[in-house]
Design a protein around this motif. Structure first.
Motif: not given
Length: 57
Positions: A30-51
């Motif tokens: 699996f492409d490390d870049l795709q994993i990194s993007e998924m993790k960033k998207q996950k973080l953005r979702l978590k930040e939005e939930i917290n906000r």
């Protein structure tokens, strides 16, 4: 859509991404870049939930 249902929907997306990242990490080719993007998207979702939770109180 109420804030509560929006938060619930974001949590579902966050959980689905968590599962996807877990599966990707177990796949050696699996492409490390795709994993990194998924993790960033996950973080953005978590930040939005917290906000949203902070403003709902």
């Amino acid at each position: 859509m109420s804030v509560g249902s929006h938060i619930a929907e974001l949590r579902k997306k966050h959980e689905a991404l968590s599962v996807e990242v877990e599966q990707a990490l177990r796949t050696p080719s699996f492409d490390d870049l795709q994993i990194s993007e998924m993790k960033k998207q996950k973080l953005r979702l978590k930040e939005e939930i917290n906000r949203l939770e902070a403003t709902a109180v």
